[in-house]
Design an enzyme around this catalytic site. Structure first.
Site, PDB file in Angstrom:
ATOM      1  N   HIS A  21     -36.011  25.131  -3.160  1.00  0.00           N
ATOM      2  CA  HIS A  21     -36.327  24.418  -1.914  1.00  0.00           C
ATOM      3  C   HIS A  21     -37.560  25.039  -1.252  1.00  0.00           C
ATOM      4  O   HIS A  21     -38.517  24.333  -0.898  1.00  0.00           O
ATOM      5  CB  HIS A  21     -35.109  24.494  -0.987  1.00  0.00           C
ATOM      6  CG  HIS A  21     -35.351  24.028   0.409  1.00  0.00           C
ATOM      7  ND1 HIS A  21     -34.720  22.934   0.943  1.00  0.00           N
ATOM      8  CD2 HIS A  21     -36.145  24.505   1.408  1.00  0.00           C
ATOM      9  CE1 HIS A  21     -35.115  22.754   2.187  1.00  0.00           C
ATOM     10  NE2 HIS A  21     -35.983  23.705   2.501  1.00  0.00           N
ATOM     11  N   GLU A  22     -37.527  26.348  -1.105  1.00  0.00           N
ATOM     12  CA  GLU A  22     -38.667  27.038  -0.486  1.00  0.00           C
ATOM     13  C   GLU A  22     -39.903  26.966  -1.371  1.00  0.00           C
ATOM     14  O   GLU A  22     -41.031  26.885  -0.870  1.00  0.00           O
ATOM     15  CB  GLU A  22     -38.297  28.493  -0.195  1.00  0.00           C
ATOM     16  CG  GLU A  22     -37.173  28.675   0.807  1.00  0.00           C
ATOM     17  CD  GLU A  22     -37.494  28.064   2.168  1.00  0.00           C
ATOM     18  OE1 GLU A  22     -38.687  28.016   2.535  1.00  0.00           O
ATOM     19  OE2 GLU A  22     -36.557  27.634   2.863  1.00  0.00           O
ATOM     20  N   HIS A  25     -41.756  23.785  -0.628  1.00  0.00           N
ATOM     21  CA  HIS A  25     -42.635  23.919   0.540  1.00  0.00           C
ATOM     22  C   HIS A  25     -43.922  24.652   0.160  1.00  0.00           C
ATOM     23  O   HIS A  25     -45.033  24.227   0.512  1.00  0.00           O
ATOM     24  CB  HIS A  25     -41.928  24.704   1.652  1.00  0.00           C
ATOM     25  CG  HIS A  25     -40.788  23.984   2.293  1.00  0.00           C
ATOM     26  ND1 HIS A  25     -40.850  22.665   2.669  1.00  0.00           N
ATOM     27  CD2 HIS A  25     -39.545  24.419   2.659  1.00  0.00           C
ATOM     28  CE1 HIS A  25     -39.701  22.307   3.226  1.00  0.00           C
ATOM     29  NE2 HIS A  25     -38.893  23.349   3.231  1.00  0.00           N
ATOM     30  N   ASP A 206       4.485   0.462 -23.681  1.00  0.00           N
ATOM     31  CA  ASP A 206       3.868  -0.168 -24.853  1.00  0.00           C
ATOM     32  C   ASP A 206       4.001  -1.682 -24.809  1.00  0.00           C
ATOM     33  O   ASP A 206       4.252  -2.344 -25.838  1.00  0.00           O
ATOM     34  CB  ASP A 206       4.496   0.370 -26.148  1.00  0.00           C
ATOM     35  CG  ASP A 206       4.297   1.869 -26.303  1.00  0.00           C
ATOM     36  OD1 ASP A 206       3.247   2.379 -25.853  1.00  0.00           O
ATOM     37  OD2 ASP A 206       5.192   2.532 -26.853  1.00  0.00           O
TER      38      ASP A 206
END
Length: 412
Positions: A21-22, A25, A206
């Site tokens: 995430h950083e 940036h 069944d």
């Protein structure tokens, strides 16, 4: 060991996501020519670092996130050195600042979508062809637990009435004492509404229909619609569910191309689910407080990084490793959305202010008035501190609940 490994895997996945995430940036800021002076993984004392160009990269002691320092994020920042004024972030066009500030959330979304695509190919996506709701296919258990507790069978526990009556795994329950049951929830409600004793169970096995006589056991349970209500005596059949119809897979895998629409569909569902979950956060605060003060933990309450890591450990310890990538996906998507909320100090708050300034400048130009200039961030500090205080208190409450009264998805 498996539990610990699951905890570490989820915690490490979160740390890597926040670090990326950083990095989002940082890389977009550098691409536009903004000055980035620091990029670190973690907080606290520096363990190791090096400098390349004008940016210092490093690792800090507390692995609870990361940060990057972009010079001049606001006009009030005093970190702009002489000669770098033109590189201060706040001087760049609003669209460039928007890209830089949204790059963190875009990274989370990209990680989630890539992970969904990989899961669709190698793990499997939920089978959308499953009937909804699922019919009342059941698994026959060995006993019924007299008290409202999650545990294994113990000596003295009553034998399962379903087992004694001859019901088998994967039988589809059709009716109880002539009352039709469409799904497992309806089956439980119908059985609990009957007095303990003889009951006629219509089933299908069944493709062949049949009936058995079961002697319903008396057990203590809380009301279905009130998990915090008082215990009362109800009837139990001794089955678990809902089970999938025989031969119907719970998940489906796809090829690389077919996985694309499956990924898009899952992403859409995830977006809707995230939005609904965020809307419910305020109303879930009392439930979190109840969990902290000794009440039962509501499984629909928010979890922190601590809770997510514990769920990862629990899943791996119980052989359900497929839950780990799903936790990673959900956390990344949630963090991506949360960071775009228009509140300082979140990324979305900076984006909202940038576009507010742009809109205000456009409006003043239209009406022939002087541009009022940039927003004074210092005047917004009380609101920013309030957001930090509320967010911090909520995080502490959630983490405390995850430590002393965690959500568990498997019997212990």
């Amino acid at each position: 060991m498996l539990y610990l490994l699951g905890v570490v895997v989820i915690a490490l996945g979160i740390l890597i996501s926040v670090s990326l995430h950083e990095a989002g940036h940082m890389l977009t800021a550098k691409a536009f020519g903004m000055k980035v002076t620091r990029y670190f993984v973690g907080f606290g004392p520096t363990i190791w670092s090096f400098k390349r160009g004008e940016t210092e990269y490093g690792l800090k002691a507390i692995p609870l996130g990361g940060f990057c320092k972009i010079v001049g994020m606001t006009p009030q920042d005093d970190d702009v050195e002489p000669g770098d004024e033109h590189r201060a972030m706040w001087r760049y066009p609003v669209w460039k600042r928007t890209i830089v500030m949204s790059a963190g959330s875009v990274t989370h979304f990209a990680l989630a979508v890539i992970a969904i695509w990989l899961v669709a190919m190698f793990v499997g996506m939920p089978n959308k062809d499953l009937p909804n709701p699922l019919p009342a296919h059941v698994k026959v258990v060995d006993c019924v637990i007299p008290t409202d507790a999650v545990r294994e069978c113990a000596p003295g526990d009553p034998v399962s009435p379903a087992k004694q009556a001859g019901l088998r795994d994967d039988d589809k329950i059709l009716a109880v004492n002539g009352t039709s049951v469409a799904d497992y929830t309806a089956l439980v409600k119908t059985v609990r509404d009957l007095p303990p004793g003889k009951a006629t169970i219509a089933y299908e096995r069944d493709g062949v229909r049949g009936e058995v006589q079961a002697d319903l056991a008396a057990v203590q349970r809380k009301p279905l619609d009130d998990p915090n209500g008082a215990l009362k005596t109800v009837s139990a059949l001794g089955v678990a569910g809902p089970s999938l119809p025989p031969g119907v897979p719970a998940t489906v895998t796809y090829g690389p191309i077919e996985a694309i629409p499956a990924t898009a569909g899952y992403t859409k569902d995830l977006a809707v689910g995230t939005y609904e979950a965020m809307k419910r956060i305020p109303e879930k605060v009392p439930a979190l407080w109840t969990a902290v003060t000794g009440g039962e933990r509501d499984k629909d309450t928010p979890i922190s990084v601590v809770g997510a890591s514990r769920l990862g450990g629990e899943a791996l310890a119980n052989g359900f490793w497929q839950m780990l990538p799903l936790l990673f996906i959900s956390l990344n998507f949630f963090v991506g959305v949360f960071n775009l909320l228009p509140l300082l100090p979140l990324d979305g708050g900076h984006i909202a202010i940038a576009w507010f300034e742009r809109a205000r400048s456009w409006l003043y130009a239209k009406i022939g008035r002087r541009d009022p200039g940039r927003v004074d961030y210092m005047k917004l500090m009380p609101l920013t501190y309030a957001v930090i205080l509320i967010g911090g208190a909520f995080t502490l409450l959630t983490a405390t609940a995850d430590i002393i009264n965690p959500i568990t998805l498997f019997s212990r």
